[in-house]
Scaffold this motif. Structure first.
Motif, mmCIF file in Angstrom:
data_model
loop_
_atom_site.group_PDB
_atom_site.id
_atom_site.type_symbol
_atom_site.label_atom_id
_atom_site.label_comp_id
_atom_site.label_asym_id
_atom_site.label_seq_id
_atom_site.Cartn_x
_atom_site.Cartn_y
_atom_site.Cartn_z
ATOM 1 N N VAL A 1 85.925 48.523 14.396
ATOM 2 C CA VAL A 1 86.168 49.279 15.625
ATOM 3 C C VAL A 1 85.972 50.767 15.363
ATOM 4 O O VAL A 1 85.327 51.476 16.155
ATOM 5 C CB VAL A 1 87.591 49.004 16.164
ATOM 6 N N LEU A 2 86.504 51.260 14.248
ATOM 7 C CA LEU A 2 86.364 52.681 13.914
ATOM 8 C C LEU A 2 84.899 53.044 13.685
ATOM 9 O O LEU A 2 84.418 54.067 14.198
ATOM 10 C CB LEU A 2 87.182 53.007 12.668
ATOM 11 N N VAL A 3 84.180 52.207 12.938
ATOM 12 C CA VAL A 3 82.772 52.479 12.651
ATOM 13 C C VAL A 3 81.957 52.502 13.944
ATOM 14 O O VAL A 3 81.138 53.404 14.171
ATOM 15 C CB VAL A 3 82.200 51.434 11.669
ATOM 16 N N PHE A 4 82.191 51.518 14.809
ATOM 17 C CA PHE A 4 81.469 51.467 16.079
ATOM 18 C C PHE A 4 81.830 52.659 16.960
ATOM 19 O O PHE A 4 80.970 53.217 17.643
ATOM 20 C CB PHE A 4 81.793 50.164 16.808
ATOM 21 N N ASP A 5 83.084 53.043 16.964
ATOM 22 C CA ASP A 5 83.517 54.180 17.766
ATOM 23 C C ASP A 5 82.824 55.461 17.295
ATOM 24 O O ASP A 5 82.353 56.261 18.113
ATOM 25 C CB ASP A 5 85.033 54.333 17.663
ATOM 26 N N LEU A 6 82.755 55.661 15.997
ATOM 27 C CA LEU A 6 82.091 56.853 15.458
ATOM 28 C C LEU A 6 80.586 56.795 15.690
ATOM 29 O O LEU A 6 79.961 57.829 15.980
ATOM 30 C CB LEU A 6 82.400 56.983 13.956
ATOM 31 N N LEU A 7 80.003 55.608 15.567
ATOM 32 C CA LEU A 7 78.574 55.465 15.814
ATOM 33 C C LEU A 7 78.242 55.763 17.276
ATOM 34 O O LEU A 7 77.269 56.460 17.582
ATOM 35 C CB LEU A 7 78.117 54.049 15.451
ATOM 36 N N GLY A 8 79.051 55.243 18.184
ATOM 37 C CA GLY A 8 78.845 55.517 19.599
ATOM 38 C C GLY A 8 79.016 56.990 19.920
ATOM 39 O O GLY A 8 78.256 57.560 20.708
ATOM 40 N N THR A 9 80.012 57.625 19.297
ATOM 41 C CA THR A 9 80.226 59.059 19.488
ATOM 42 C C THR A 9 79.003 59.846 19.041
ATOM 43 O O THR A 9 78.537 60.763 19.735
ATOM 44 C CB THR A 9 81.468 59.522 18.697
ATOM 45 N N PHE A 10 78.460 59.486 17.882
ATOM 46 C CA PHE A 10 77.281 60.178 17.357
ATOM 47 C C PHE A 10 76.069 59.977 18.279
ATOM 48 O O PHE A 10 75.354 60.942 18.600
ATOM 49 C CB PHE A 10 76.964 59.663 15.959
ATOM 50 N N GLU B 1 92.544 62.787 15.841
ATOM 51 C CA GLU B 1 91.826 62.529 14.598
ATOM 52 C C GLU B 1 90.628 63.474 14.480
ATOM 53 O O GLU B 1 89.625 63.292 15.174
ATOM 54 C CB GLU B 1 91.341 61.074 14.558
ATOM 55 N N PRO B 2 90.703 64.480 13.606
ATOM 56 C CA PRO B 2 89.565 65.398 13.427
ATOM 57 C C PRO B 2 88.275 64.696 13.022
ATOM 58 O O PRO B 2 87.192 65.235 13.223
ATOM 59 C CB PRO B 2 90.048 66.337 12.315
ATOM 60 N N LEU B 3 88.391 63.482 12.491
ATOM 61 C CA LEU B 3 87.212 62.728 12.079
ATOM 62 C C LEU B 3 86.231 62.547 13.227
ATOM 63 O O LEU B 3 85.011 62.494 13.017
ATOM 64 C CB LEU B 3 87.652 61.355 11.537
ATOM 65 N N TYR B 4 86.739 62.470 14.463
ATOM 66 C CA TYR B 4 85.869 62.243 15.616
ATOM 67 C C TYR B 4 84.992 63.461 15.944
ATOM 68 O O TYR B 4 84.006 63.332 16.663
ATOM 69 C CB TYR B 4 86.704 61.863 16.843
ATOM 70 N N LEU B 5 85.360 64.618 15.424
ATOM 71 C CA LEU B 5 84.540 65.805 15.647
ATOM 72 C C LEU B 5 83.323 65.843 14.719
ATOM 73 O O LEU B 5 82.343 66.526 15.016
ATOM 74 C CB LEU B 5 85.376 67.071 15.437
ATOM 75 N N VAL B 6 83.397 65.111 13.611
ATOM 76 C CA VAL B 6 82.313 65.135 12.622
ATOM 77 C C VAL B 6 80.992 64.654 13.211
ATOM 78 O O VAL B 6 79.966 65.336 13.083
ATOM 79 C CB VAL B 6 82.694 64.333 11.370
ATOM 80 N N PRO B 7 80.947 63.473 13.869
ATOM 81 C CA PRO B 7 79.662 63.040 14.425
ATOM 82 C C PRO B 7 79.126 63.961 15.507
ATOM 83 O O PRO B 7 77.908 64.088 15.670
ATOM 84 C CB PRO B 7 79.961 61.642 14.989
#
Length: 221
Positions: A7-16, A65-71
């Motif tokens: 779920v996290l990987v897909f969420d970050l991929l979709g964000t990117f 989660e600051p991680l979501y800003l990375v993509p």
């Protein structure tokens, strides 16, 4: 791969993917780098923020989660230096937008179902997650949101993807491989709709209304 990690990987991929589409549209509109960052953020994070606010589970992930800003930042930089650029007939933007739709409808429905929503509500929230960021992007960039554009089928593939994801979750058959398969199906359906010019019926089937719609479209073009 555990489902939570998927779920996290897909969420970050979709964000990117959505952020890339936002940054590419910023280039089309002649925005500066700050405008590109704003449009990429709205597109990449908007759908997830809407989802998290509707679920009422605290601060949305995009802010917690600051991680979501990375993509998002990565997408803006990639477009800025020209590693990804707009192809012929806006093809690149459409591909990344389709990828964002595919991943977000699956993950939005999955997160909603896991939060305890009934299947219908989980499907609707999956669709909202998928189309929300793109609608924000188009409104801010002053163009007709793709969700209401009759050229190409936009929201329908997300209903298909969210519905399949929820069905598999109800049957306890959902996992990382199933998520990938459903997302690929949505991605393919959206691109086929664009390439083949698929359209849904207009809001009115009266000939006079159809002629008026064609005339308005010709005038806008």
């Amino acid at each position: 791969m555990p489902l939570d990690l998927a779920v996290l990987v897909f969420d970050l991929l979709g964000t990117f993917a959505f952020a890339i589409s936002g940054a590419l549209l910023a280039v089309q509109k002649g925005f500066d780098v700050v405008g590109s960052l704003l449009l990429a953020s709205l597109t990449g994070l908007g759908g997830g923020v809407i989802r998290d606010l509707l679920l009422d589970q605290g601060v949305p992930n995009a802010f917690a989660e600051p991680l979501y800003l990375v993509p998002v930042v990565l997408a803006v930089l990639i477009v800025l230096v020209g590693l990804v650029h707009e192809g012929r007939l806006h093809r690149t933007l459409l591909v990344f937008d389709a990828l964002g739709l595919a991943t977000f409808c699956v993950m939005g429905a999955t997160i909603a179902h896991t939060a305890g929503l009934n299947p219908v509500a989980a499907v609707l929230l999956g669709v909202t997650t998928a189309v929300g960021g793109g609608a924000m992007r188009d409104v801010v960039a002053n163009r007709v949101p793709q969700i209401v554009d009759p050229d190409g089928v936009y929201a329908t593939p997300t209903f298909l993807g969210a519905g399949l994801a929820v069905l598999l979750l109800e049957l306890e058959l959902f996992g990382a491989p199933a998520a990938v398969a459903v997302a690929l199906l949505v991605f393919a359906a959206r691109l086929l709709a664009v390439v083949r010019g698929w359209r849904l019926p207009l809001a009115s089937m009266r000939p006079a209304d159809r002629r008026a719609a064609r005339d308005d479209g010709a005038a806008a073009g």
